[in-house]
Design a protein around this motif. Structure first.
Motif, PDB file in Angstrom:
ATOM      1  N   GLN A   1      25.370  17.876  52.617  1.00 55.94           N
ATOM      2  CA  GLN A   1      25.565  19.316  52.669  1.00 55.94           C
ATOM      3  C   GLN A   1      26.850  19.714  51.956  1.00 55.94           C
ATOM      4  OE1 GLN A   1      24.002  21.975  53.673  1.00 55.94           O
ATOM      5  NE2 GLN A   1      22.236  21.153  54.755  1.00 55.94           N
ATOM      6  N   VAL A   2      26.788  20.862  51.316  1.00 59.34           N
ATOM      7  CA  VAL A   2      27.956  21.392  50.607  1.00 59.34           C
ATOM      8  C   VAL A   2      28.120  22.853  50.990  1.00 59.34           C
ATOM      9  CG1 VAL A   2      28.968  21.896  48.365  1.00 59.34           C
ATOM     10  CG2 VAL A   2      27.589  19.823  48.676  1.00 59.34           C
ATOM     11  N   GLN A   3      29.312  23.223  51.384  1.00 63.43           N
ATOM     12  CA  GLN A   3      29.617  24.639  51.613  1.00 63.43           C
ATOM     13  C   GLN A   3      30.467  25.143  50.456  1.00 63.43           C
ATOM     14  OE1 GLN A   3      30.008  22.416  54.540  1.00 63.43           O
ATOM     15  NE2 GLN A   3      27.875  23.048  54.784  1.00 63.43           N
ATOM     16  N   LEU A   4      30.123  26.337  50.008  1.00 61.09           N
ATOM     17  CA  LEU A   4      30.837  26.968  48.905  1.00 61.09           C
ATOM     18  C   LEU A   4      31.365  28.315  49.375  1.00 61.09           C
ATOM     19  CD1 LEU A   4      28.199  26.281  46.103  1.00 61.09           C
ATOM     20  CD2 LEU A   4      30.276  24.977  46.534  1.00 61.09           C
ATOM     21  N   VAL A   5      32.610  28.591  49.071  1.00 67.43           N
ATOM     22  CA  VAL A   5      33.210  29.859  49.462  1.00 67.43           C
ATOM     23  C   VAL A   5      33.810  30.521  48.232  1.00 67.43           C
ATOM     24  CG1 VAL A   5      34.929  31.003  50.891  1.00 67.43           C
ATOM     25  CG2 VAL A   5      33.707  29.002  51.778  1.00 67.43           C
ATOM     26  N   GLU A   6      33.284  31.694  47.890  1.00 67.10           N
ATOM     27  CA  GLU A   6      33.793  32.449  46.739  1.00 67.10           C
ATOM     28  C   GLU A   6      34.896  33.399  47.177  1.00 67.10           C
ATOM     29  OE1 GLU A   6      29.179  32.400  45.967  1.00 67.10           O
ATOM     30  OE2 GLU A   6      30.512  32.704  47.671  1.00 67.10           O
ATOM     31  N   SER A   7      35.766  33.702  46.258  1.00 69.50           N
ATOM     32  CA  SER A   7      36.829  34.674  46.490  1.00 69.50           C
ATOM     33  C   SER A   7      37.246  35.278  45.156  1.00 69.50           C
ATOM     34  CB  SER A   7      38.032  34.012  47.170  1.00 69.50           C
ATOM     35  OG  SER A   7      38.564  32.996  46.350  1.00 69.50           O
ATOM     36  N   GLY A   8      37.983  36.381  45.238  1.00 63.99           N
ATOM     37  CA  GLY A   8      38.542  36.986  44.038  1.00 63.99           C
ATOM     38  C   GLY A   8      37.842  38.229  43.551  1.00 63.99           C
ATOM     39  N   GLY A   9      36.752  38.603  44.188  1.00 61.29           N
ATOM     40  CA  GLY A   9      36.069  39.817  43.764  1.00 61.29           C
ATOM     41  C   GLY A   9      36.855  41.056  44.130  1.00 61.29           C
ATOM     42  N   GLY A  10      36.380  42.193  43.639  1.00 61.97           N
ATOM     43  CA  GLY A  10      37.051  43.447  43.952  1.00 61.97           C
ATOM     44  C   GLY A  10      36.662  44.551  43.016  1.00 61.97           C
ATOM     45  N   LEU A  11      37.426  45.627  43.070  1.00 60.47           N
ATOM     46  CA  LEU A  11      37.209  46.806  42.224  1.00 60.47           C
ATOM     47  C   LEU A  11      38.229  46.797  41.100  1.00 60.47           C
ATOM     48  CD1 LEU A  11      35.944  49.600  41.661  1.00 60.47           C
ATOM     49  CD2 LEU A  11      37.613  50.547  43.281  1.00 60.47           C
ATOM     50  N   VAL A  12      37.743  46.973  39.881  1.00 62.67           N
ATOM     51  CA  VAL A  12      38.633  46.965  38.728  1.00 62.67           C
ATOM     52  C   VAL A  12      38.131  47.990  37.711  1.00 62.67           C
ATOM     53  CG1 VAL A  12      37.348  45.122  37.557  1.00 62.67           C
ATOM     54  CG2 VAL A  12      39.774  45.458  37.037  1.00 62.67           C
ATOM     55  N   GLN A  13      39.042  48.541  36.939  1.00 63.41           N
ATOM     56  CA  GLN A  13      38.653  49.490  35.903  1.00 63.41           C
ATOM     57  C   GLN A  13      38.127  48.751  34.681  1.00 63.41           C
ATOM     58  OE1 GLN A  13      42.092  52.020  35.147  1.00 63.41           O
ATOM     59  NE2 GLN A  13      41.327  53.545  36.598  1.00 63.41           N
ATOM     60  N   ALA A  14      37.294  49.429  33.925  1.00 62.69           N
ATOM     61  CA  ALA A  14      36.781  48.848  32.688  1.00 62.69           C
ATOM     62  C   ALA A  14      37.945  48.415  31.794  1.00 62.69           C
ATOM     63  CB  ALA A  14      35.899  49.861  31.952  1.00 62.69           C
ATOM     64  N   GLY A  15      37.787  47.240  31.199  1.00 64.82           N
ATOM     65  CA  GLY A  15      38.845  46.678  30.382  1.00 64.82           C
ATOM     66  C   GLY A  15      39.771  45.748  31.145  1.00 64.82           C
ATOM     67  N   GLY A  16      39.664  45.753  32.455  1.00 63.94           N
ATOM     68  CA  GLY A  16      40.524  44.927  33.289  1.00 63.94           C
ATOM     69  C   GLY A  16      40.024  43.500  33.427  1.00 63.94           C
ATOM     70  N   SER A  17      40.715  42.751  34.267  1.00 61.64           N
ATOM     71  CA  SER A  17      40.404  41.334  34.459  1.00 61.64           C
ATOM     72  C   SER A  17      40.330  40.989  35.936  1.00 61.64           C
ATOM     73  CB  SER A  17      41.482  40.459  33.797  1.00 61.64           C
ATOM     74  OG  SER A  17      41.551  40.672  32.416  1.00 61.64           O
ATOM     75  N   LEU A  18      39.549  39.967  36.222  1.00 66.45           N
ATOM     76  CA  LEU A  18      39.469  39.390  37.565  1.00 66.45           C
ATOM     77  C   LEU A  18      39.285  37.887  37.416  1.00 66.45           C
ATOM     78  CD1 LEU A  18      37.111  41.735  39.651  1.00 66.45           C
ATOM     79  CD2 LEU A  18      39.553  41.341  40.043  1.00 66.45           C
ATOM     80  N   ARG A  19      39.739  37.165  38.421  1.00 66.74           N
ATOM     81  CA  ARG A  19      39.522  35.723  38.450  1.00 66.74           C
ATOM     82  C   ARG A  19      38.813  35.367  39.752  1.00 66.74           C
ATOM     83  NH1 ARG A  19      43.615  30.716  39.470  1.00 66.74           N
ATOM     84  NH2 ARG A  19      42.742  29.202  37.984  1.00 66.74           N
ATOM     85  N   LEU A  20      37.603  34.857  39.610  1.00 64.79           N
ATOM     86  CA  LEU A  20      36.846  34.411  40.772  1.00 64.79           C
ATOM     87  C   LEU A  20      37.078  32.928  40.994  1.00 64.79           C
ATOM     88  CD1 LEU A  20      33.399  36.175  40.164  1.00 64.79           C
ATOM     89  CD2 LEU A  20      35.470  37.081  41.246  1.00 64.79           C
ATOM     90  N   SER A  21      37.069  32.540  42.262  1.00 62.11           N
ATOM     91  CA  SER A  21      37.212  31.128  42.611  1.00 62.11           C
ATOM     92  C   SER A  21      36.100  30.726  43.572  1.00 62.11           C
ATOM     93  CB  SER A  21      38.574  30.874  43.260  1.00 62.11           C
ATOM     94  OG  SER A  21      39.624  31.146  42.349  1.00 62.11           O
ATOM     95  N   CYS A  22      35.680  29.491  43.451  1.00 58.73           N
ATOM     96  CA  CYS A  22      34.646  28.936  44.330  1.00 58.73           C
ATOM     97  C   CYS A  22      35.156  27.602  44.840  1.00 58.73           C
ATOM     98  CB  CYS A  22      33.344  28.759  43.562  1.00 58.73           C
ATOM     99  SG  CYS A  22      32.062  27.861  44.480  1.00 58.73           S
ATOM    100  N   ALA A  23      35.439  27.554  46.135  1.00 55.20           N
ATOM    101  CA  ALA A  23      35.956  26.336  46.748  1.00 55.20           C
ATOM    102  C   ALA A  23      34.833  25.581  47.443  1.00 55.20           C
ATOM    103  CB  ALA A  23      37.048  26.677  47.747  1.00 55.20           C
ATOM    104  N   ALA A  24      34.713  24.310  47.118  1.00 53.74           N
ATOM    105  CA  ALA A  24      33.676  23.466  47.719  1.00 53.74           C
ATOM    106  C   ALA A  24      34.242  22.685  48.890  1.00 53.74           C
ATOM    107  CB  ALA A  24      33.120  22.511  46.674  1.00 53.74           C
TER     108      ALA A  24
END
Length: 121
Positions: A1-24
């Motif tokens: 079994q593997v559990q995955l947890v995502e983080s880093g989402g959110g609200l951003v304006q067009a042209g902006g940046s985000l970094r998503l992470s997935c921890a196993a």
């Protein structure tokens, strides 16, 4: 079994940046591949980016040149760096791990719970 947890989402304006992470929950070195998928309202889930155990990557045409997938093996984490975001990038982003229990076994897919990304115009 593997559990995955995502983080880093959110609200951003067009042209902006985000970094998503997935921890196993365990070492990703043995995973065949890991990927990021997204699902917009009323649409099917689609592949955004994928990275194999050897480091090979593929991207959806719509994100090429803007998104980068990478692995941080020491932290059992995969990242998705998203730049020049557009409103059409809005959706729930899911992490997937492709795990082959043994050399002759079929690949098993494990999914995270998803993280919302909203890009405003």
């Amino acid at each position: 079994q593997v559990q995955l947890v995502e983080s880093g989402g959110g609200l951003v304006q067009a042209g902006g940046s985000l970094r998503l992470s997935c921890a196993a929950s365990r070492s990703i070195l043995t995973f065949s591949a890991m990927g990021w998928y997204r699902q917009a309202p009323g649409k099917q889930r689609e592949l955004v980016a994928r990275i194999t155990s050897s480091g090979s990557t593929i991207y959806a045409d719509s994100v090429k040149g803007r998104f980068t997938i990478s692995r941080e093996n020491a932290k059992n984490t995969v990242h998705l760096q998203m730049s020049s975001l557009k409103p059409e990038d809005t959706g729930v982003y899911y992490c997937k791990a492709e795990v082959r229990p043994t050399l002759w076994a079929a690949v098993e897919d494990y999914w995270g719970q998803g993280t919302q990304v909203t890009v405003s115009s």
